[in-house]
Motif scaffolding. Structure first.
Motif, PDB file in Angstrom:
ATOM      1  N   ASP A  34     116.971  73.146  24.192  1.00 42.80           N
ATOM      2  CA  ASP A  34     117.759  73.659  23.076  1.00 42.80           C
ATOM      3  C   ASP A  34     116.893  74.094  21.899  1.00 42.80           C
ATOM      4  N   ARG A  35     115.595  74.083  22.083  1.00 42.69           N
ATOM      5  CA  ARG A  35     114.722  74.470  20.968  1.00 42.69           C
ATOM      6  C   ARG A  35     113.993  75.759  21.301  1.00 42.69           C
ATOM      7  N   SER A  36     114.294  76.788  20.546  1.00 42.57           N
ATOM      8  CA  SER A  36     113.687  78.086  20.829  1.00 42.57           C
ATOM      9  C   SER A  36     112.264  78.190  20.277  1.00 42.57           C
ATOM     10  N   THR A  37     111.763  77.106  19.684  1.00 41.52           N
ATOM     11  CA  THR A  37     110.421  77.154  19.094  1.00 41.52           C
ATOM     12  C   THR A  37     109.334  76.677  20.050  1.00 41.52           C
ATOM     13  N   TYR A  38     109.682  76.341  21.263  1.00 42.31           N
ATOM     14  CA  TYR A  38     108.677  75.869  22.220  1.00 42.31           C
ATOM     15  C   TYR A  38     107.646  76.958  22.507  1.00 42.31           C
ATOM     16  N   LEU A  39     106.385  76.560  22.545  1.00 43.01           N
ATOM     17  CA  LEU A  39     105.285  77.454  22.902  1.00 43.01           C
ATOM     18  C   LEU A  39     104.244  76.646  23.666  1.00 43.01           C
ATOM     19  N   ALA A  40     103.979  77.048  24.880  1.00 42.57           N
ATOM     20  CA  ALA A  40     102.969  76.378  25.698  1.00 42.57           C
ATOM     21  C   ALA A  40     101.868  77.379  26.007  1.00 42.57           C
ATOM     22  N   ARG A  41     100.614  76.979  25.771  1.00 38.49           N
ATOM     23  CA  ARG A  41      99.475  77.836  26.126  1.00 38.49           C
ATOM     24  C   ARG A  41      98.883  77.305  27.418  1.00 38.49           C
ATOM     25  N   VAL A  42      98.781  78.197  28.398  1.00 40.12           N
ATOM     26  CA  VAL A  42      98.277  77.787  29.704  1.00 40.12           C
ATOM     27  C   VAL A  42      97.098  78.663  30.131  1.00 40.12           C
ATOM     28  N   ARG A  43      96.213  78.048  30.894  1.00 38.57           N
ATOM     29  CA  ARG A  43      95.109  78.786  31.511  1.00 38.57           C
ATOM     30  C   ARG A  43      95.506  79.016  32.958  1.00 38.57           C
ATOM     31  N   ILE A  44      95.477  80.275  33.363  1.00 36.70           N
ATOM     32  CA  ILE A  44      95.801  80.637  34.733  1.00 36.70           C
ATOM     33  C   ILE A  44      94.519  81.118  35.396  1.00 36.70           C
ATOM     34  N   SER A  45      94.202  80.539  36.535  1.00 38.73           N
ATOM     35  CA  SER A  45      93.048  80.968  37.325  1.00 38.73           C
ATOM     36  C   SER A  45      93.565  81.851  38.449  1.00 38.73           C
ATOM     37  N   ILE A  46      92.969  83.038  38.556  1.00 41.79           N
ATOM     38  CA  ILE A  46      93.447  84.042  39.496  1.00 41.79           C
ATOM     39  C   ILE A  46      92.280  84.522  40.354  1.00 41.79           C
ATOM     40  N   VAL A  48      90.289  86.995  43.154  1.00 43.86           N
ATOM     41  CA  VAL A  48      90.042  88.441  43.202  1.00 43.86           C
ATOM     42  C   VAL A  48      91.240  89.199  43.790  1.00 43.86           C
ATOM     43  N   ASP A  49      91.944  88.591  44.736  1.00 43.21           N
ATOM     44  CA  ASP A  49      93.090  89.257  45.364  1.00 43.21           C
ATOM     45  C   ASP A  49      94.393  89.074  44.575  1.00 43.21           C
ATOM     46  N   GLY A  50      94.329  88.367  43.434  1.00 40.94           N
ATOM     47  CA  GLY A  50      95.508  88.169  42.599  1.00 40.94           C
ATOM     48  C   GLY A  50      96.237  86.861  42.838  1.00 40.94           C
ATOM     49  N   SER A  51      95.822  86.096  43.842  1.00 43.37           N
ATOM     50  CA  SER A  51      96.512  84.832  44.103  1.00 43.37           C
ATOM     51  C   SER A  51      96.170  83.800  43.023  1.00 43.37           C
ATOM     52  N   VAL A  52      97.163  82.997  42.679  1.00 42.63           N
ATOM     53  CA  VAL A  52      97.000  81.965  41.657  1.00 42.63           C
ATOM     54  C   VAL A  52      96.260  80.788  42.282  1.00 42.63           C
ATOM     55  N   THR A  53      95.132  80.415  41.669  1.00 39.37           N
ATOM     56  CA  THR A  53      94.358  79.293  42.187  1.00 39.37           C
ATOM     57  C   THR A  53      94.452  78.064  41.297  1.00 39.37           C
ATOM     58  N   GLY A  54      95.058  78.210  40.116  1.00 38.73           N
ATOM     59  CA  GLY A  54      95.226  77.062  39.239  1.00 38.73           C
ATOM     60  C   GLY A  54      96.003  77.409  37.985  1.00 38.73           C
ATOM     61  N   VAL A  55      96.699  76.411  37.449  1.00 36.72           N
ATOM     62  CA  VAL A  55      97.432  76.546  36.191  1.00 36.72           C
ATOM     63  C   VAL A  55      97.220  75.258  35.420  1.00 36.72           C
ATOM     64  N   GLN A  56      96.787  75.368  34.174  1.00 43.04           N
ATOM     65  CA  GLN A  56      96.531  74.182  33.358  1.00 43.04           C
ATOM     66  C   GLN A  56      97.125  74.391  31.973  1.00 43.04           C
ATOM     67  N   VAL A  57      97.904  73.409  31.505  1.00 45.59           N
ATOM     68  CA  VAL A  57      98.453  73.464  30.155  1.00 45.59           C
ATOM     69  C   VAL A  57      97.326  73.097  29.183  1.00 45.59           C
ATOM     70  N   LEU A  58      96.981  74.017  28.299  1.00 46.26           N
ATOM     71  CA  LEU A  58      95.935  73.762  27.305  1.00 46.26           C
ATOM     72  C   LEU A  58      96.516  73.212  26.016  1.00 46.26           C
ATOM     73  N   GLU A  59      97.679  73.749  25.620  1.00 44.84           N
ATOM     74  CA  GLU A  59      98.377  73.271  24.423  1.00 44.84           C
ATOM     75  C   GLU A  59      99.839  73.094  24.785  1.00 44.84           C
ATOM     76  N   SER A  60     100.299  71.856  24.721  1.00 43.43           N
ATOM     77  CA  SER A  60     101.676  71.539  25.076  1.00 43.43           C
ATOM     78  C   SER A  60     102.643  72.046  24.007  1.00 43.43           C
ATOM     79  N   SER A  61     103.834  72.360  24.457  1.00 47.67           N
ATOM     80  CA  SER A  61     104.904  72.759  23.539  1.00 47.67           C
ATOM     81  C   SER A  61     105.502  71.541  22.846  1.00 47.67           C
ATOM     82  N   GLY A  62     105.165  70.358  23.353  1.00 46.37           N
ATOM     83  CA  GLY A  62     105.795  69.139  22.862  1.00 46.37           C
ATOM     84  C   GLY A  62     106.942  68.714  23.769  1.00 46.37           C
ATOM     85  N   SER A  63     107.283  69.578  24.715  1.00 48.86           N
ATOM     86  CA  SER A  63     108.346  69.275  25.670  1.00 48.86           C
ATOM     87  C   SER A  63     107.763  69.312  27.077  1.00 48.86           C
ATOM     88  N   PRO A  64     107.604  68.138  27.702  1.00 43.33           N
ATOM     89  CA  PRO A  64     107.100  68.132  29.076  1.00 43.33           C
ATOM     90  C   PRO A  64     107.960  68.976  30.019  1.00 43.33           C
TER      91      PRO A  64
END
Length: 103
Positions: A34-46, A48-64
């Motif tokens: 219910d909070r439109s102020t959530y912002l999560a910064r994530v690092r995405i590892s991609i 060469v072929d575009g497949s996702v090899t990893g996702v890591q939350v660098l800065e949490s929105s405060g909402s798991p």
């Protein structure tokens, strides 16, 4: 780190927008988000072929629940367009609830 005379910013921006638009299509709002102020910064590892090899939350929105919904959406995509250059194989993007919920 090494720039490419201004062109890199345009390529980076276009590729980030590509990723955000794809993630936005598959993202599902977590229950009771219910909070439109959530912002999560994530690092995405991609690969060469575009497949996702990893996702890591660098800065949490405060909402798991919101952070998890972003990670799940990126993981669900599984493959993006191949990165236009090697510097875009690791990319950090901020995902805002307000922007994701605009479909």
């Amino acid at each position: 780190p090494g720039g490419s005379g201004g062109t890199g910013v345009g390529i980076r921006g276009a590729y980030e927008q590509h990723i955000v638009s794809i993630v936005q299509r598959v993202w599902e709002a977590p229950p009771r988000a219910d909070r439109s102020t959530y912002l999560a910064r994530v690092r995405i590892s991609i690969a060469v072929d575009g497949s996702v090899t990893g996702v890591q939350v660098l800065e949490s929105s405060g909402s798991p629940a919101f952070d998890g919904s972003v990670v799940k959406a990126v993981t669900d995509v599984a493959r993006f367009e191949a990165p236009p250059n090697a510097s875009l194989q690791q990319i950090v993007i901020g995902f805002a609830y307000e922007a994701l919920s605009r479909r």
